[in-house]
Design a protein around this motif. Structure first.
Motif, mmCIF file in Angstrom:
data_model
loop_
_atom_site.group_PDB
_atom_site.id
_atom_site.type_symbol
_atom_site.label_atom_id
_atom_site.label_comp_id
_atom_site.label_asym_id
_atom_site.label_seq_id
_atom_site.Cartn_x
_atom_site.Cartn_y
_atom_site.Cartn_z
ATOM 1 N N TYR A 12 -37.036 43.155 6.467
ATOM 2 C CA TYR A 12 -35.747 43.832 6.374
ATOM 3 C C TYR A 12 -34.694 42.988 7.088
ATOM 4 N N THR A 16 -35.474 47.198 11.460
ATOM 5 C CA THR A 16 -36.726 46.714 12.029
ATOM 6 C C THR A 16 -37.739 46.322 10.954
ATOM 7 N N LEU A 18 -41.432 45.577 9.354
ATOM 8 C CA LEU A 18 -42.727 46.247 9.411
ATOM 9 C C LEU A 18 -43.836 45.215 9.310
ATOM 10 N N CYS A 21 -47.085 46.798 5.391
ATOM 11 C CA CYS A 21 -46.786 47.333 4.058
ATOM 12 C C CYS A 21 -47.182 46.373 2.937
ATOM 13 N N GLY A 83 -43.113 51.155 2.815
ATOM 14 C CA GLY A 83 -41.964 50.564 3.487
ATOM 15 C C GLY A 83 -41.214 51.627 4.258
ATOM 16 N N HIS A 84 -40.037 51.270 4.744
ATOM 17 C CA HIS A 84 -39.222 52.230 5.475
ATOM 18 C C HIS A 84 -38.711 53.325 4.548
ATOM 19 N N TYR A 86 -35.926 56.806 4.675
ATOM 20 C CA TYR A 86 -34.772 57.309 5.430
ATOM 21 C C TYR A 86 -34.401 58.680 4.891
ATOM 22 N N CYS A 95 -36.021 52.455 1.655
ATOM 23 C CA CYS A 95 -35.241 51.332 2.158
ATOM 24 C C CYS A 95 -35.752 50.013 1.565
ATOM 25 N N GLY A 102 -29.807 52.603 5.730
ATOM 26 C CA GLY A 102 -30.835 53.511 5.244
ATOM 27 C C GLY A 102 -30.409 54.240 3.985
ATOM 28 N N SER A 129 -44.239 56.162 3.208
ATOM 29 C CA SER A 129 -42.988 55.891 3.933
ATOM 30 C C SER A 129 -42.603 57.127 4.720
ATOM 31 N N CYS A 130 -41.824 56.947 5.747
ATOM 32 C CA CYS A 130 -41.348 58.088 6.514
ATOM 33 C C CYS A 130 -40.507 59.003 5.633
ATOM 34 N N TYR A 162 -42.789 61.017 10.361
ATOM 35 C CA TYR A 162 -42.920 59.575 10.193
ATOM 36 C C TYR A 162 -44.308 59.260 9.639
#
Length: 329
Positions: A12, A16, A18, A21, A83-84, A86, A95, A102, A129-130, A162
């Motif tokens: 990213y 942040t 990761l 993933c 991945g992330h 949001y 993300c 996000g 993902s979260c 999360y």
């Protein structure tokens, strides 16, 4: 035709990075691409991995790939994302490598629009993902889910949770997902469905751990992968031969059991093993191992045979007996 889009983003530019993933995406590709017997399952899946600044996965690229996945009338269109994630008051987002805040990622509402409007027979969305549990939720009435016919959603966590990692380069959810596809969630004919995958993951996580979310609107589960069944199909189909009715008591006697305890070999009161009965008894023992049959009033099948007792179908055995009797297996 079975299509799969598999995405894993570690890199990213503005948020942040990761660490697991991409590994997760490659593991999912590895298990989904072929069935356990080597036959093609999801041939040539489209794999997008964001590993560094020279290989990012942008929002434009991801949106285009998701649109392409759901654009036709394939038998199965499967989307996996690691991945992330949001979440804000307007909904959830996946993300991408170029995300800054996000909410500039790919909106889950857009993913759901592609899936809901798709003519594919089965649309399967799997999100590690979260906040992935927000997928399919109504933007105004958050407790309501809007998914069209043929859509199934499986996520690592609820809308407010999360998604956790194992600590060794893999997500908790994906590790269990891959285990399920490798056979841990297979039924007795070797099929692994979204429902059985969810059941495996749900049972493997503690009460206080992240909770997977399962949403579906299907008339019948599609098989995501086939593995070697724990019992041969011919033996399974023979259930109705050995048990004429679902509540039949199968009477045993010592001739069914080929083994004798020391001192019993020459006992005239115990009939010798009968090869024909021994072959049937071997099949009955296979049923016991997969919880289709149980001995009655005896701890084990050996005791049931030597004590001239009986065996009967379990509740699961009666379920499969019905499937066989109706020609569904």
């Amino acid at each position: 035709m079975r299509k799969a889009l598999i995405v894993g983003i570690d890199y990213y530019s503005h948020i942040t990075n990761l660490g697991g993933c991409v590994n997760d995406a490659l593991a999912v590709r590895g298990v989904l691409e072929r069935n356990a017997d080597g036959t093609l399952n999801f041939p040539t899946p489209n794999v997008l991995i964001g590993t560094n600044d020279t290989q990012p996965v942008t929002k434009t690229e991801l949106k285009s790939a998701v649109r392409e996945l759901f654009v036709d009338d394939s038998d199965v269109a499967l989307f996996y994302f690691a991945g992330h994630g949001y979440l804000e008051d307007t909904g959830g987002y996946l993300c991408t490598s170029d995300s800054v805040d996000g909410d500039d990622g790919l909106a889950l509402s857009e993913v759901m629009t592609f899936a809901n409007q798709s003519s594919a027979k089965n649309k399967v969305i799997i999100l590690d993902s979260c906040h992935g549990g927000s997928a399919g939720s109504n933007a105004i009435a958050r407790t309501m889910t809007e998914i069209s016919d043929g859509v199934t959603i499986l996520t690592a966590s609820t809308a407010t949770q999360y998604a956790l990692e194992t600590g060794d380069g893999s997500g908790v959810f994906t590790r269990l997902f891959v285990d399920a596809l490798n056979g841990a969630a297979a039924n007795l004919v070797g099929d692994i469905t979204p429902g059985s995958v969810y059941a495996h993951i749900d049972q493997s996580l503690g009460t206080w751990a992240q909770r997977p979310v399962f949403k579906t609107n299907v008339k019948k589960f599609v098989s995501l992968r086939k593995v070697d069944p724990p019992i041969a199909l011919a033996d399974l189909q023979a259930l109705t031969t050995h048990f004429p009715t679902a509540d039949h008591d199968f009477l045993l006697d010592p001739a069914y059991e080929p083994e004798r305890s020391p001192g019993q070999e020459n006992d005239p009161s115990i009939p010798p093993p009968d090869p024909e009965k021994n072959a049937i008894f071997q099949v009955l023992q296979k049923y016991v191992r997969v919880n289709l049959v149980r001995p009655v009033d005896a701890p084990h099948m050996w005791h049931a045979a030597m004590g001239s007792k009986s065996c009967e179908l379990t509740v699961l055995g009666q379920h499969y007996w019905k499937l066989v009797s109706e020609g569904l297996i």
